[in-house]
Enzyme design. Structure first.
Site, PDB file in Angstrom:
ATOM      1  N   LYS A  12     -28.987 -67.855 -42.126  1.00 48.89           N
ATOM      2  CA  LYS A  12     -30.141 -67.127 -42.675  1.00 48.89           C
ATOM      3  C   LYS A  12     -29.710 -66.141 -43.774  1.00 48.89           C
ATOM      4  CE  LYS A  12     -32.936 -68.056 -38.567  1.00 48.89           C
ATOM      5  NZ  LYS A  12     -34.014 -67.593 -37.644  1.00 48.89           N
ATOM      6  N   ARG A  89     -26.653 -74.555 -30.355  1.00 46.30           N
ATOM      7  CA  ARG A  89     -27.544 -73.530 -29.802  1.00 46.30           C
ATOM      8  C   ARG A  89     -26.783 -72.607 -28.851  1.00 46.30           C
ATOM      9  NH1 ARG A  89     -33.117 -73.636 -30.926  1.00 46.30           N
ATOM     10  NH2 ARG A  89     -33.480 -72.353 -29.109  1.00 46.30           N
ATOM     11  N   THR A  95     -32.358 -66.270 -28.677  1.00 47.37           N
ATOM     12  CA  THR A  95     -33.159 -66.071 -29.897  1.00 47.37           C
ATOM     13  C   THR A  95     -33.177 -64.610 -30.323  1.00 47.37           C
ATOM     14  OG1 THR A  95     -34.573 -67.932 -29.297  1.00 47.37           O
ATOM     15  CG2 THR A  95     -35.496 -66.342 -30.854  1.00 47.37           C
ATOM     16  N   ASN A 119     -32.008 -63.080 -37.068  1.00 48.72           N
ATOM     17  CA  ASN A 119     -31.096 -63.412 -35.970  1.00 48.72           C
ATOM     18  C   ASN A 119     -29.992 -64.387 -36.402  1.00 48.72           C
ATOM     19  OD1 ASN A 119     -32.721 -65.589 -36.275  1.00 48.72           O
ATOM     20  ND2 ASN A 119     -33.280 -65.805 -34.133  1.00 48.72           N
ATOM     21  N   HIS A 122     -30.214 -70.632 -37.415  1.00 55.80           N
ATOM     22  CA  HIS A 122     -31.193 -71.533 -36.798  1.00 55.80           C
ATOM     23  C   HIS A 122     -30.474 -72.769 -36.290  1.00 55.80           C
ATOM     24  CE1 HIS A 122     -34.705 -74.172 -36.293  1.00 55.80           C
ATOM     25  NE2 HIS A 122     -33.918 -75.096 -36.813  1.00 55.80           N
TER      26      HIS A 122
HETATM   27  O1  CDP Z   1     -34.723 -69.982 -33.347  1.00 54.09           O
HETATM   28  P1  CDP Z   1     -35.067 -70.297 -31.903  1.00 54.09           P
HETATM   29  O2  CDP Z   1     -35.353 -71.774 -31.684  1.00 54.09           O
HETATM   30  O3  CDP Z   1     -34.046 -69.753 -30.951  1.00 54.09           O
HETATM   31  O4  CDP Z   1     -36.397 -69.479 -31.565  1.00 54.09           O
HETATM   32  P2  CDP Z   1     -37.948 -69.832 -31.847  1.00 54.09           P
HETATM   33  O5  CDP Z   1     -38.712 -69.370 -30.663  1.00 54.09           O
HETATM   34  O6  CDP Z   1     -38.104 -71.253 -32.281  1.00 54.09           O
HETATM   35  O7  CDP Z   1     -38.324 -68.864 -33.065  1.00 54.09           O
HETATM   36  C1  CDP Z   1     -38.066 -69.214 -34.396  1.00 54.09           C
HETATM   37  C2  CDP Z   1     -37.614 -67.977 -35.137  1.00 54.09           C
HETATM   38  O8  CDP Z   1     -38.673 -67.004 -35.151  1.00 54.09           O
HETATM   39  C3  CDP Z   1     -36.435 -67.222 -34.509  1.00 54.09           C
HETATM   40  O9  CDP Z   1     -35.176 -67.804 -34.806  1.00 54.09           O
HETATM   41  C4  CDP Z   1     -36.602 -65.826 -35.116  1.00 54.09           C
HETATM   42  O10 CDP Z   1     -36.065 -65.768 -36.437  1.00 54.09           O
HETATM   43  C5  CDP Z   1     -38.117 -65.695 -35.209  1.00 54.09           C
HETATM   44  N1  CDP Z   1     -38.676 -64.852 -34.096  1.00 54.09           N
HETATM   45  C6  CDP Z   1     -39.125 -63.566 -34.386  1.00 54.09           C
HETATM   46  O11 CDP Z   1     -39.103 -63.135 -35.546  1.00 54.09           O
HETATM   47  N2  CDP Z   1     -39.604 -62.766 -33.382  1.00 54.09           N
HETATM   48  C7  CDP Z   1     -39.658 -63.220 -32.111  1.00 54.09           C
HETATM   49  N3  CDP Z   1     -40.139 -62.412 -31.156  1.00 54.09           N
HETATM   50  C8  CDP Z   1     -39.203 -64.518 -31.812  1.00 54.09           C
HETATM   51  C9  CDP Z   1     -38.713 -65.328 -32.825  1.00 54.09           C
HETATM   52 MG    MG Z   2     -36.912 -72.965 -32.436  1.00 53.19          MG
END
Ligand code: CDP
Ligand code: MG
Length: 173
Positions: A12, A89, A95, A119, A122
């Site tokens: 990112k 992952r 996350t 974070n 991805h």
């Molecule tokens: O990336 P990952 O699959 O672990 O998580 P996701 O639930 O698919 O969420 C996608 C992205 O949304 C995350 O990687 C974060 O950058 C963002 N996010 C966020 O800004 N605030 C949250 N409470 C959860 C996710």
């Molecule tokens: Mg995701």
């Protein structure tokens, strides 16, 4: 040895901006035995981000997520490994960065995450998502053809690594 799996990794914008962090993330990838099949740096467009994060469009964090992901260049990698999706992952960690810092401080998100949105990385969450996500950012890359013509060479390590391009290439024989 079983067939290699592909996943889409995004480094990112806040990591790509910082050469020390970027190098550290790249070293984790190489030291964890991933092969880099495709690699490019680009600023993700609003159209791409909207499409990519479609499943989150009704979430409270959607707007800040798309804003951040389009704020500067990201590194986009297609990674190959036996269990690429699961392994990438697990290297990333939870996350939420603050949860990661607390519960999994050695993961990429634990080390380099700045907030729940920023974070660090991805990773695709299933083979179907991987295929879809790879197609969004590498529309000319044909996954089926890669399995037909390249997978075995990558699996047998008939490849060389280009540090400049951060990619593995099949050696000419
Ligand atoms: O990336 P990952 O699959 O672990 O998580 P996701 O639930 O698919 O969420 C996608 C992205 O949304 C995350 O990687 C974060 O950058 C963002 N996010 C966020 O800004 N605030 C949250 N409470 C959860 C996710
Ligand atoms: Mg995701």
């Amino acid at each position: 040895m079983t067939i290699l799996e592909l996943t889409l990794a995004i480094i990112k914008p806040h990591i790509v901006k910082n050469p020390v962090f970027l190098d550290a993330v790249r070293n984790v990838i190489l030291n964890s035995d991933f092969k880099i099949v495709k690699s490019k740096r680009k600023r993700i467009s609003l159209d791409e981000a909207t499409h990519f994060y479609e499943e989150h469009k009704h979430k409270f964090f959607y707007n800040r997520l798309v804003t951040f992901m389009t704020s500067g260049p990201s590194d986009l990698y297609v990674l190959a490994k036996e269990n690429a999706i699961r392994d990438w992952r697990s290297l990333m960690g939870p996350t939420k960065s603050f949860k990661a810092q607390y519960e999994a401080p050695n993961t990429l998100r634990g080390r380099f995450g700045l907030s729940d949105t920023r974070n660090a990385t991805h990773g695709s969450d299933s083979p179907e998502s991987a295929r879809r996500e790879i197609q969004i950012f590498f529309p000319d890359f044909n996954v089926d053809e890669w399995y037909r013509t390249a997978e075995q060479k990558f699996r047998s390590n008939l490849i060389i690594f280009s540090k400049e391009e951060f990619i593995h290439k099949i050696v000419d024989t």
